[in-house]
Design a protein around this motif. Structure first.
Motif, PDB file in Angstrom:
ATOM      1  N   ASP A 193       8.980  10.004   5.449  1.00 24.43           N
ATOM      2  CA  ASP A 193       8.075  10.420   4.662  1.00 24.43           C
ATOM      3  C   ASP A 193       7.196   9.577   3.830  1.00 24.43           C
ATOM      4  OD1 ASP A 193       8.351  12.932   6.038  1.00 24.43           O
ATOM      5  OD2 ASP A 193       9.561  13.765   4.183  1.00 24.43           O
ATOM      6  N   VAL A 194       6.011   9.387   3.639  1.00 22.62           N
ATOM      7  CA  VAL A 194       5.376   8.144   2.883  1.00 22.62           C
ATOM      8  C   VAL A 194       4.275   8.562   2.042  1.00 22.62           C
ATOM      9  CG1 VAL A 194       4.238   6.116   3.006  1.00 22.62           C
ATOM     10  CG2 VAL A 194       6.295   6.341   4.425  1.00 22.62           C
ATOM     11  N   VAL A 195       3.996   8.165   0.791  1.00 15.56           N
ATOM     12  CA  VAL A 195       2.773   8.380  -0.049  1.00 15.56           C
ATOM     13  C   VAL A 195       2.177   7.327  -0.127  1.00 15.56           C
ATOM     14  CG1 VAL A 195       1.988   9.274  -2.259  1.00 15.56           C
ATOM     15  CG2 VAL A 195       3.842  10.451  -1.132  1.00 15.56           C
ATOM     16  N   ALA A 196       1.121   7.164   0.268  1.00 13.12           N
ATOM     17  CA  ALA A 196       0.241   6.028   0.032  1.00 13.12           C
ATOM     18  C   ALA A 196      -0.400   5.438  -1.333  1.00 13.12           C
ATOM     19  CB  ALA A 196      -0.922   5.881   1.104  1.00 13.12           C
ATOM     20  N   GLY A 197      -0.497   4.450  -1.638  1.00  9.61           N
ATOM     21  CA  GLY A 197      -0.839   4.003  -2.833  1.00  9.61           C
ATOM     22  C   GLY A 197      -2.289   4.539  -3.226  1.00  9.61           C
ATOM     23  N   GLN A 198      -2.664   4.526  -4.555  1.00  9.01           N
ATOM     24  CA  GLN A 198      -4.149   5.148  -4.983  1.00  9.01           C
ATOM     25  C   GLN A 198      -4.979   4.143  -4.072  1.00  9.01           C
ATOM     26  OE1 GLN A 198      -3.681   7.073  -8.065  1.00  9.01           O
ATOM     27  NE2 GLN A 198      -5.414   8.194  -7.403  1.00  9.01           N
ATOM     28  N   GLY A 199      -6.014   4.826  -3.482  1.00  5.38           N
ATOM     29  CA  GLY A 199      -7.206   4.132  -3.103  1.00  5.38           C
ATOM     30  C   GLY A 199      -6.830   3.474  -1.330  1.00  5.38           C
ATOM     31  N   SER A 200      -5.588   3.676  -0.956  1.00  2.00           N
ATOM     32  CA  SER A 200      -5.028   3.081   0.143  1.00  2.00           C
ATOM     33  C   SER A 200      -5.434   3.963   1.388  1.00  2.00           C
ATOM     34  CB  SER A 200      -3.661   2.672   0.153  1.00  2.00           C
ATOM     35  OG  SER A 200      -3.051   2.336   1.539  1.00  2.00           O
ATOM     36  N   ASP A 226       0.872  -1.413  -0.090  1.00  2.00           N
ATOM     37  CA  ASP A 226      -0.110  -0.023   0.061  1.00  2.00           C
ATOM     38  C   ASP A 226       0.645   1.155  -0.152  1.00  2.00           C
ATOM     39  OD1 ASP A 226      -2.758  -1.153  -0.131  1.00  2.00           O
ATOM     40  OD2 ASP A 226      -2.209  -1.562   1.986  1.00  2.00           O
ATOM     41  N   VAL A 227       2.279   1.124  -0.258  1.00  2.00           N
ATOM     42  CA  VAL A 227       2.988   2.261  -0.363  1.00  2.00           C
ATOM     43  C   VAL A 227       3.491   2.593  -1.835  1.00  2.00           C
ATOM     44  CG1 VAL A 227       5.362   3.226   0.343  1.00  2.00           C
ATOM     45  CG2 VAL A 227       3.864   2.285   1.893  1.00  2.00           C
ATOM     46  N   ALA A 228       3.409   3.935  -2.145  1.00  2.00           N
ATOM     47  CA  ALA A 228       3.624   4.304  -3.353  1.00  2.00           C
ATOM     48  C   ALA A 228       5.186   4.742  -3.652  1.00  2.00           C
ATOM     49  CB  ALA A 228       2.735   5.265  -4.078  1.00  2.00           C
ATOM     50  N   TRP A 229       5.155   5.552  -2.487  1.00  2.00           N
ATOM     51  CA  TRP A 229       6.661   6.084  -2.516  1.00  2.00           C
ATOM     52  C   TRP A 229       7.146   6.320  -0.982  1.00  2.00           C
ATOM     53  CZ3 TRP A 229       7.929  10.894  -0.238  1.00  2.00           C
ATOM     54  CH2 TRP A 229       9.336  11.253  -0.600  1.00  2.00           C
ATOM     55  N   LEU A 238       2.336  12.059   3.061  1.00  2.16           N
ATOM     56  CA  LEU A 238       2.033  12.919   1.959  1.00  2.16           C
ATOM     57  C   LEU A 238       1.085  12.564   1.297  1.00  2.16           C
ATOM     58  CD1 LEU A 238       5.970  13.644   1.327  1.00  2.16           C
ATOM     59  CD2 LEU A 238       4.788  14.649   3.062  1.00  2.16           C
ATOM     60  N   ALA A 239       0.630  13.846   0.510  1.00  2.00           N
ATOM     61  CA  ALA A 239      -0.410  13.463  -0.183  1.00  2.00           C
ATOM     62  C   ALA A 239      -0.124  13.182  -1.839  1.00  2.00           C
ATOM     63  CB  ALA A 239      -1.387  14.851  -0.557  1.00  2.00           C
TER      64      ALA A 239
END
Length: 407
Positions: free
Chosen positions: A360-367, A339-342, A394-395
């Protein structure tokens, strides 16, 4: 020069050939720094290098007053469209010399000199392809794609400016792109934003470089583009394209270390740092060759028979209460979460232990994954001292004009 290779400006849709571009400019008698807003604006000067001249290409956004004065003092005329600012120290052009500016991540950008030959590291025949070039004008990665179009038969280019990358898939479909080169940040942003639309692209080649390349992003790209060869490249202005891996795995085989093959770079790991002796090296601003073993400043570790390049050495090693933590290893672990995009990992000063790990973390789409979820997940897989103590969500994935974020 391959005169009939095609160049497409995605911004305007204009199509031209290198043969037409070379008629639009000629070599200048003085060293010239072309300051450009758009990639396509630099190409007539690039084509003119076939007849001589000395060239540096720089994106207008990178040229501050100090850099402009430095270049003029080094003998460069600054050319921006029809405006010319003459050099303040005059010298004759060194025919065929191409100058690149380093990223400046360790201070002011430095000039590194190459030629079209040293920038063109492709050997053998390539299948005809149409390449997307998303890089900032004048960077090493930009030159790598540009020299493909300039010198290798059947390699057409579609130029997209970094400012227009949020919607690069549309022009790529329109102009028949079959090969794309980008940083891991570029690819993560694309995977997050475009999803199913990407599968419409008939890609045959997917290339990553410019940042540490982890297994999670390679696996995702392999799933989206099952017919494409997924490759990663380690390259820099100083040592050129030194590592090219096509097996879809992060890192390179440990057997490649300390071997001597004529015409190929020699790779070593010394005290946790990647060291490269390259035949594709450049020269420094004084003209002295950057030959011999070059300490890259990048951290490398050996794991499961692979040599993993994890990031800049001065940022990668964190000392947490006397225990060493690789920020790159923690980042790669977080990015392997489904569920992590970055993710980006760094150290922060803390009482008692000196440094604590934060991310810092960006969640995957819809997560809806949250910091507590990720902390528990990391704690099951990392030593206690390496688990991030603070995770900020982060968004969106941050990116610089260089298409990099965590460097």
């Amino acid at each position: 020069m391959i005169a009939d290779n095609l160049v497409v400006d995605a911004r305007t849709g204009r199509r031209t050939t290198w043969g037409e571009l070379v008629q639009q400019s000629g070599p200048r008698p003085s060293p010239t720094a072309h300051v450009v807003e758009h990639s396509v604006d630099a190409l007539p000067a690039v084509a003119a290098l076939e007849d001589g001249g000395e060239l540096l290409v720089v994106a207008a956004g990178r040229l501050d007053e100090a850099l402009a004065e430095e270049l003029r003092g080094a003998g460069f005329d600054l050319v921006a469209g029809g405006d010319v600012q003459g050099a303040t120290s005059h010298r004759a052009a060194e025919d065929g010399r191409v100058w690149l500016l380093t990223s400046g991540s360790t201070g002011r950008p430095k000039r590194v000199g190459h030629t079209l030959a040293s920038l063109s590291t492709v050997t053998g025949e390539l299948a005809p392809r149409t390449w997307l070039c998303p890089y900032s004008p004048g960077t090493y990665a930009w030159w790598q794609v540009i020299t493909l179009g300039l010198g290798v038969p059947g390699q057409d280019l579609v130029l997209v400016d970094p400012a227009d990358l949020d919607d690069w898939v549309t022009p790529a479909l329109e102009h028949g792109v079959t090969a794309v080169s980008g940083t891991p940040t570029f690819w993560r942003r694309t995977l997050m934003r475009h999803g199913a639309e990407l599968r419409k692209l008939p890609l045959e080649q997917v290339t990553l470089g410019g940042e540490p390349v982890d297994q999670a992003v390679l696996t995702q790209l392999g799933e989206v583009f099952p017919e494409a060869r997924v490759s990663w490249i380690y390259a820099s202005s100083e040592v050129g394209a030194s590592i090219v891996v096509h097996d879809g795995r992060a890192g390179f085989p440990v057997e490649w270390l300390d071997r001597d093959v004529p015409g190929r770079p020699r790779l070593s790991v010394v005290d946790g740092e990647l060291v490269i002796t390259s035949p594709h090296h450049g020269v420094d601003a004084s003209g002295a060759e950057l030959a011999g073993a070059v300490r890259t400043g990048d951290a490398a570790r050996i794991e499961d028979g692979r040599v993993l390049v994890t990031g800049r050495l001065d940022r990668d090693e964190l000392n947490v209460g006397g225990s060493k933590v690789s920020a790159g290893a923690v980042r790669d672990l977080l990015q392997s979460h489904p569920d992590v995009a970055w993710a980006s990992v760094r150290g922060r000063k803390a009482p008692l232990v000196g440094t604590m790990v934060v991310a810092d973390v960006v969640a995957g789409q819809g997560s809806d994954v949250n910091p507590d979820d990720l902390t528990r997940w990391a704690a099951e897989r990392l030593p206690e001292y390496a688990v991030p103590r603070r995770i900020k969500m982060l968004a969106e994935i941050p990116a610089k004009e260089t298409l990099k974020s965590d460097v």
